[in-house]
Design a protein around this motif. Structure first.
Motif, PDB file in Angstrom:
ATOM      1  N   VAL A   1      -8.193   1.143  -2.236  1.00 48.92           N
ATOM      2  CA  VAL A   1      -7.274   1.613  -1.068  1.00 48.92           C
ATOM      3  C   VAL A   1      -8.141   2.133   0.219  1.00 48.92           C
ATOM      4  O   VAL A   1      -8.926   3.339  -0.303  1.00 48.92           O
ATOM      5  N   GLY A   2      -8.384   1.293   1.189  1.00 47.05           N
ATOM      6  CA  GLY A   2      -8.985   1.784   2.340  1.00 47.05           C
ATOM      7  C   GLY A   2     -10.420   2.097   2.238  1.00 47.05           C
ATOM      8  O   GLY A   2     -11.309   2.618   3.034  1.00 47.05           O
ATOM      9  N   GLY A   3     -11.049   1.449   1.225  1.00 47.26           N
ATOM     10  CA  GLY A   3     -12.466   1.436   0.964  1.00 47.26           C
ATOM     11  C   GLY A   3     -13.043   2.821   0.503  1.00 47.26           C
ATOM     12  O   GLY A   3     -14.293   2.884   0.116  1.00 47.26           O
ATOM     13  N   LYS A   4     -12.139   3.800   0.244  1.00 54.71           N
ATOM     14  CA  LYS A   4     -12.738   5.023  -0.188  1.00 54.71           C
ATOM     15  C   LYS A   4     -12.048   5.582  -1.520  1.00 54.71           C
ATOM     16  O   LYS A   4     -12.532   6.527  -1.945  1.00 54.71           O
TER      17      LYS A   4
ATOM     18  N   ALA B   1      -1.822   7.555   0.649  1.00 58.41           N
ATOM     19  CA  ALA B   1      -2.855   6.686   1.264  1.00 58.41           C
ATOM     20  C   ALA B   1      -2.440   6.459   2.849  1.00 58.41           C
ATOM     21  O   ALA B   1      -0.993   6.794   2.845  1.00 58.41           O
ATOM     22  N   GLU B   2      -3.049   6.169   3.614  1.00 52.80           N
ATOM     23  CA  GLU B   2      -2.965   5.590   4.898  1.00 52.80           C
ATOM     24  C   GLU B   2      -2.154   4.508   5.108  1.00 52.80           C
ATOM     25  O   GLU B   2      -2.221   3.732   4.498  1.00 52.80           O
TER      26      GLU B   2
ATOM     27  N   ILE C   1       0.779  -1.221  -0.071  1.00 47.61           N
ATOM     28  CA  ILE C   1      -0.015  -0.262   0.132  1.00 47.61           C
ATOM     29  C   ILE C   1       0.830   1.357  -0.067  1.00 47.61           C
ATOM     30  O   ILE C   1       0.388   2.347  -0.562  1.00 47.61           O
ATOM     31  N   SER C   2       2.119   1.093   0.530  1.00 49.49           N
ATOM     32  CA  SER C   2       2.956   2.119   0.366  1.00 49.49           C
ATOM     33  C   SER C   2       3.404   2.794  -0.740  1.00 49.49           C
ATOM     34  O   SER C   2       3.986   3.931  -0.978  1.00 49.49           O
TER      35      SER C   2
ATOM     36  N   LEU D   1       0.218   9.228 -10.741  1.00 54.43           N
ATOM     37  CA  LEU D   1      -0.643  10.477 -10.446  1.00 54.43           C
ATOM     38  C   LEU D   1      -0.444  11.218  -9.178  1.00 54.43           C
ATOM     39  O   LEU D   1      -0.392  12.263  -9.055  1.00 54.43           O
ATOM     40  N   GLY D   2       0.066  10.382  -8.291  1.00 54.31           N
ATOM     41  CA  GLY D   2       0.374  11.008  -6.899  1.00 54.31           C
ATOM     42  C   GLY D   2      -0.946  11.462  -6.076  1.00 54.31           C
ATOM     43  O   GLY D   2      -0.918  12.159  -5.086  1.00 54.31           O
ATOM     44  N   LYS D   3      -1.936  10.920  -6.625  1.00 57.40           N
ATOM     45  CA  LYS D   3      -3.337  11.149  -6.036  1.00 57.40           C
ATOM     46  C   LYS D   3      -4.256   9.961  -6.460  1.00 57.40           C
ATOM     47  O   LYS D   3      -3.832   9.024  -7.067  1.00 57.40           O
TER      48      LYS D   3
END
Length: 306
Positions: A112-115, A88-89, A82-83, A133-135
């Motif tokens: 990622v994270g459901g959102k 992302a958290e 995920i990192s 993208l960085g987002k």
């Protein structure tokens, strides 16, 4: 009387249908298969159940398996964490992924994270993925009509080269992507599924959207919920509307059902997860596959496992 006769006919048909043999991908716990044929090899991207807590789907990386022949499978490891998404958290959940190849590059679509849904790209299908993208590509509530949970991304490239991204829980979503695979090409739309049986309130969209094309018809398969059946609908446009056709794969004794379909060399294969392995269950699943078959009229024959 007509409805009762139809149900009786279906029950008789199912009773005499041959059971299908299944193949286990790996003893390692993994789930939510995304199967592809890239560069002469099969690649299966998955949720990493082996490393979750055992009480929730809370792993933070994705697993990869590969095969040259659909018989012998290689565990390629936890190939992406995920990192890779700096936005992302660190403890964000890594759920059911999707992937696609386009113009010599490989794109990995990650809930990622459901959102949020992120996209990572690489020159190879098994390593080197970076976030261009960085987002997030899709994010709720930032993006209009992204839904409460933009999860389970699945990508389909049509014969004309147009790319479609499917996702969502409780309400299925679809949006076109630009050729760079990193930008939305229009508004996110709800997918319309017509003709659910009026007397069966369980026949509703839940999650796991998946589109494939067979003999000119678009087949939209999905899970009806938690637990859910894998059912299908057909249409003549990748964006729908689709008409409900029936059940592909019945309820499992776990809370989720998630499928992927691939057609290769004249045969079709249905990938899924279950909790039947030793120590398995709702949060510890393993991936298997079996052959998918069609009737002469194009309907999918229900899958019954031996």
């Amino acid at each position: 009387m007509k409805k009762r006769s139809c149900c009786l006919a279906l029950s008789i048909m199912l009773a005499f249908m041959p059971a299908s043999a299944e193949t286990l991908i790996s003893e390692r716990f993994s789930a939510d298969p995304s199967i592809h044929f890239f560069a002469g090899k099969y690649y299966l991207y998955a949720t990493n159940d082996q490393d979750n807590s055992g009480t929730y789907w809370d792993s933070t990386d994705w697993r990869l398996f590969s095969s040259a022949d659909l018989e012998s499978w290689q565990d390629e490891g936890s190939f992406l964490d995920i990192s890779v998404f700096a936005w992302a958290e660190k403890t964000a959940k890594a759920w059911a992924p999707g992937a696609i190849e386009r113009n010599g590059k490989f794109y990995f679509f990650a809930p990622v994270g459901g959102k949020q849904i992120g996209v990572a790209v690489s020159d190879k299908p098994f390593t080197g993925f970076k976030d261009p993208l960085g987002k997030a590509l899709i994010e709720t509530p930032r993006d209009a009509n992204a839904g409460a949970e933009p999860i389970d991304p699945m990508v389909f490239i049509d014969k004309d080269g147009q790319t479609y991204l499917y996702f969502g829980t409780r309400i299925p979503k679809v949006v076109k992507l630009k050729e760079n695979m990193q930008q939305l090409d229009g508004d996110i739309q709800d997918i319309i599924i017509q003709g659910f049986p009026e007397d069966d309130k369980k026949k509703k969209y839940g999650e796991a959207p998946y589109l494939h094309e067979h003999n000119g018809t678009y087949y939209f398969t999905f899970s009806t919920g938690w637990p859910g059946q894998i059912v299908y609908a057909t249409g003549n446009n990748p964006m729908g509307p689709f008409t409900y056709r029936g059940v592909v794969f019945d309820y499992l004794p776990i809370s989720t059902n998630h499928q992927a379909i691939i057609e290769k060399d004249g045969k079709s294969y249905f990938f899924y997860h279950d909790g039947s392995a030793s120590g398995g269950g709702d949060h510890k699943r393993t991936i298997r596959f079996t052959e998918l078959q069609y009737a002469k009229d194009g309907s999918i024959l229900p899958i019954i496992i031996k």
